[in-house]
Scaffold this motif. Structure first.
Motif, PDB file in Angstrom:
ATOM      1  N   MET A   1       0.843  -1.176   0.000  1.00 42.34           N
ATOM      2  CA  MET A   1       0.000   0.000   0.000  1.00 42.34           C
ATOM      3  C   MET A   1       0.888   1.239   0.000  1.00 42.34           C
ATOM      4  SD  MET A   1      -2.670   1.183   2.905  1.00 42.34           S
ATOM      5  CE  MET A   1      -3.937   0.264   2.114  1.00 42.34           C
ATOM      6  N   ASN A   2       0.527   2.212  -0.801  1.00 47.62           N
ATOM      7  CA  ASN A   2       1.319   3.429  -0.877  1.00 47.62           C
ATOM      8  C   ASN A   2       0.650   4.634  -0.242  1.00 47.62           C
ATOM      9  OD1 ASN A   2       3.444   2.210  -2.250  1.00 47.62           O
ATOM     10  ND2 ASN A   2       2.409   2.438  -4.204  1.00 47.62           N
ATOM     11  N   GLU A   3      -0.655   4.742  -0.398  1.00 46.18           N
ATOM     12  CA  GLU A   3      -1.356   5.927   0.068  1.00 46.18           C
ATOM     13  C   GLU A   3      -2.537   5.541   0.942  1.00 46.18           C
ATOM     14  OE1 GLU A   3      -2.610   8.154  -3.325  1.00 46.18           O
ATOM     15  OE2 GLU A   3      -0.637   9.026  -3.611  1.00 46.18           O
ATOM     16  N   PRO A   4      -2.760   6.247   2.026  1.00 42.17           N
ATOM     17  CA  PRO A   4      -3.952   6.005   2.839  1.00 42.17           C
ATOM     18  C   PRO A   4      -5.213   6.338   2.051  1.00 42.17           C
ATOM     19  CG  PRO A   4      -2.363   7.382   4.008  1.00 42.17           C
ATOM     20  CD  PRO A   4      -1.893   7.262   2.603  1.00 42.17           C
ATOM     21  N   SER A   5      -6.295   5.655   2.358  1.00 43.81           N
ATOM     22  CA  SER A   5      -7.547   5.909   1.643  1.00 43.81           C
ATOM     23  C   SER A   5      -8.229   7.191   2.112  1.00 43.81           C
ATOM     24  CB  SER A   5      -8.497   4.720   1.796  1.00 43.81           C
ATOM     25  OG  SER A   5      -8.799   4.498   3.163  1.00 43.81           O
ATOM     26  N   ASN A   6      -7.967   7.628   3.346  1.00 39.43           N
ATOM     27  CA  ASN A   6      -8.566   8.867   3.826  1.00 39.43           C
ATOM     28  C   ASN A   6      -7.875  10.049   3.136  1.00 39.43           C
ATOM     29  OD1 ASN A   6      -8.586  11.313   5.702  1.00 39.43           O
ATOM     30  ND2 ASN A   6     -10.193  10.029   6.562  1.00 39.43           N
ATOM     31  N   PRO A   7      -8.633  10.912   2.459  1.00 43.12           N
ATOM     32  CA  PRO A   7      -8.004  11.989   1.682  1.00 43.12           C
ATOM     33  C   PRO A   7      -7.238  12.997   2.538  1.00 43.12           C
ATOM     34  CG  PRO A   7     -10.392  12.229   1.673  1.00 43.12           C
ATOM     35  CD  PRO A   7     -10.090  10.905   2.310  1.00 43.12           C
ATOM     36  N   VAL A   8      -7.669  13.262   3.757  1.00 46.13           N
ATOM     37  CA  VAL A   8      -6.982  14.218   4.616  1.00 46.13           C
ATOM     38  C   VAL A   8      -5.643  13.629   5.070  1.00 46.13           C
ATOM     39  CG1 VAL A   8      -7.139  15.586   6.734  1.00 46.13           C
ATOM     40  CG2 VAL A   8      -9.188  15.199   5.349  1.00 46.13           C
ATOM     41  N   VAL A   9      -5.667  12.377   5.500  1.00 41.27           N
ATOM     42  CA  VAL A   9      -4.436  11.701   5.918  1.00 41.27           C
ATOM     43  C   VAL A   9      -3.501  11.537   4.723  1.00 41.27           C
ATOM     44  CG1 VAL A   9      -3.483   9.565   6.882  1.00 41.27           C
ATOM     45  CG2 VAL A   9      -5.574  10.559   7.856  1.00 41.27           C
ATOM     46  N   ARG A  10      -4.071  11.259   3.565  1.00 43.61           N
ATOM     47  CA  ARG A  10      -3.256  11.120   2.344  1.00 43.61           C
ATOM     48  C   ARG A  10      -2.489  12.412   2.051  1.00 43.61           C
ATOM     49  NH1 ARG A  10      -6.840   8.727  -0.831  1.00 43.61           N
ATOM     50  NH2 ARG A  10      -7.740  10.644  -1.594  1.00 43.61           N
ATOM     51  N   ARG A  11      -3.133  13.575   2.244  1.00 45.86           N
ATOM     52  CA  ARG A  11      -2.456  14.860   2.028  1.00 45.86           C
ATOM     53  C   ARG A  11      -1.318  15.048   3.028  1.00 45.86           C
ATOM     54  NH1 ARG A  11      -7.643  17.313   2.008  1.00 45.86           N
ATOM     55  NH2 ARG A  11      -6.973  18.716   3.676  1.00 45.86           N
ATOM     56  N   LEU A  12      -1.535  14.615   4.275  1.00 48.24           N
ATOM     57  CA  LEU A  12      -0.489  14.742   5.282  1.00 48.24           C
ATOM     58  C   LEU A  12       0.707  13.858   4.940  1.00 48.24           C
ATOM     59  CD1 LEU A  12      -0.216  16.154   8.213  1.00 48.24           C
ATOM     60  CD2 LEU A  12      -0.285  13.788   8.970  1.00 48.24           C
ATOM     61  N   VAL A  13       0.455  12.620   4.561  1.00 45.28           N
ATOM     62  CA  VAL A  13       1.543  11.706   4.196  1.00 45.28           C
ATOM     63  C   VAL A  13       2.294  12.236   2.975  1.00 45.28           C
ATOM     64  CG1 VAL A  13       2.081   9.376   3.363  1.00 45.28           C
ATOM     65  CG2 VAL A  13       0.485   9.684   5.268  1.00 45.28           C
ATOM     66  N   ALA A  14       1.573  12.779   2.005  1.00 45.88           N
ATOM     67  CA  ALA A  14       2.229  13.350   0.816  1.00 45.88           C
ATOM     68  C   ALA A  14       3.123  14.527   1.214  1.00 45.88           C
ATOM     69  CB  ALA A  14       1.189  13.783  -0.214  1.00 45.88           C
ATOM     70  N   ALA A  15       2.674  15.327   2.172  1.00 46.36           N
ATOM     71  CA  ALA A  15       3.485  16.461   2.638  1.00 46.36           C
ATOM     72  C   ALA A  15       4.750  15.974   3.336  1.00 46.36           C
ATOM     73  CB  ALA A  15       2.662  17.346   3.564  1.00 46.36           C
ATOM     74  N   ILE A  16       4.619  14.927   4.164  1.00 43.11           N
ATOM     75  CA  ILE A  16       5.805  14.351   4.820  1.00 43.11           C
ATOM     76  C   ILE A  16       6.791  13.879   3.763  1.00 43.11           C
ATOM     77  CG2 ILE A  16       6.657  12.389   6.180  1.00 43.11           C
ATOM     78  CD1 ILE A  16       4.015  12.580   7.818  1.00 43.11           C
ATOM     79  N   ASN A  17       6.300  13.055   2.846  1.00 47.43           N
ATOM     80  CA  ASN A  17       7.185  12.443   1.851  1.00 47.43           C
ATOM     81  C   ASN A  17       7.735  13.441   0.842  1.00 47.43           C
ATOM     82  OD1 ASN A  17       6.890  10.032   3.178  1.00 47.43           O
ATOM     83  ND2 ASN A  17       5.358   9.231   1.765  1.00 47.43           N
ATOM     84  N   GLY A  18       7.038  14.550   0.670  1.00 48.89           N
ATOM     85  CA  GLY A  18       7.513  15.590  -0.239  1.00 48.89           C
ATOM     86  C   GLY A  18       8.381  16.639   0.441  1.00 48.89           C
ATOM     87  N   GLY A  19       8.562  16.500   1.758  1.00 53.84           N
ATOM     88  CA  GLY A  19       9.365  17.479   2.486  1.00 53.84           C
ATOM     89  C   GLY A  19       8.737  18.856   2.525  1.00 53.84           C
ATOM     90  N   ASP A  20       7.407  18.907   2.483  1.00 51.36           N
ATOM     91  CA  ASP A  20       6.686  20.177   2.361  1.00 51.36           C
ATOM     92  C   ASP A  20       6.044  20.552   3.697  1.00 51.36           C
ATOM     93  OD1 ASP A  20       5.044  22.323   1.717  1.00 51.36           O
ATOM     94  OD2 ASP A  20       4.431  21.447  -0.210  1.00 51.36           O
ATOM     95  N   ARG A  21       6.791  21.290   4.518  1.00 49.49           N
ATOM     96  CA  ARG A  21       6.291  21.673   5.837  1.00 49.49           C
ATOM     97  C   ARG A  21       5.029  22.530   5.740  1.00 49.49           C
ATOM     98  NH1 ARG A  21       6.122  25.158  10.100  1.00 49.49           N
ATOM     99  NH2 ARG A  21       6.816  24.368  12.137  1.00 49.49           N
TER     100      ARG A  21
END
Length: 103
Positions: A1-21
């Motif tokens: 699995m790469n992305e959480p199904s919850n869209p809000v959590v998915r945005r947070l994980v993408a921010a972590i992995n993208g280094g986007d504080r």
């Protein structure tokens, strides 16, 4: 699995992995709280130290409760890689609480 199904959590994980504080902070409510291994932590200091200044990266292995509970491999330059849990409380389109720790 790469992305959480919850869209809000998915945005947070993408921010972590993208280094986007900025994107990470934008997903949180103004009064969001964080605990690490059961201890309350100052959210801004913690994310700077554990995620953004240390090149944090989250790989989701398992999700529960519609993406609000994750089991993930987390790595950063300080601690290396470890198995972690993440629990989120969502208020509308934002996260109001993060609980994390070693799994």
């Amino acid at each position: 699995m790469n992305e959480p199904s919850n869209p809000v959590v998915r945005r947070l994980v993408a921010a972590i992995n993208g280094g986007d504080r900025d994107a990470f902070m934008a997903v949180l409510t103004p009064d969001a709280t964080l605990t690490d291994d059961g201890s309350a932590r100052p959210l801004g200091e913690w994310v700077d130290r554990e995620i953004f200044s240390a090149n944090g990266h989250l790989t989701v292995d398992l999700e529960q409760e519609g993406g609000l509970r994750l089991l993930a491999r987390y790595r950063n330059d300080t601690w290396g890689e470890m198995s972690t849990f993440w629990r989120f409380e969502v208020d509308g389109e934002r996260i109001s609480r993060i609980e994390t720790g070693q799994a």
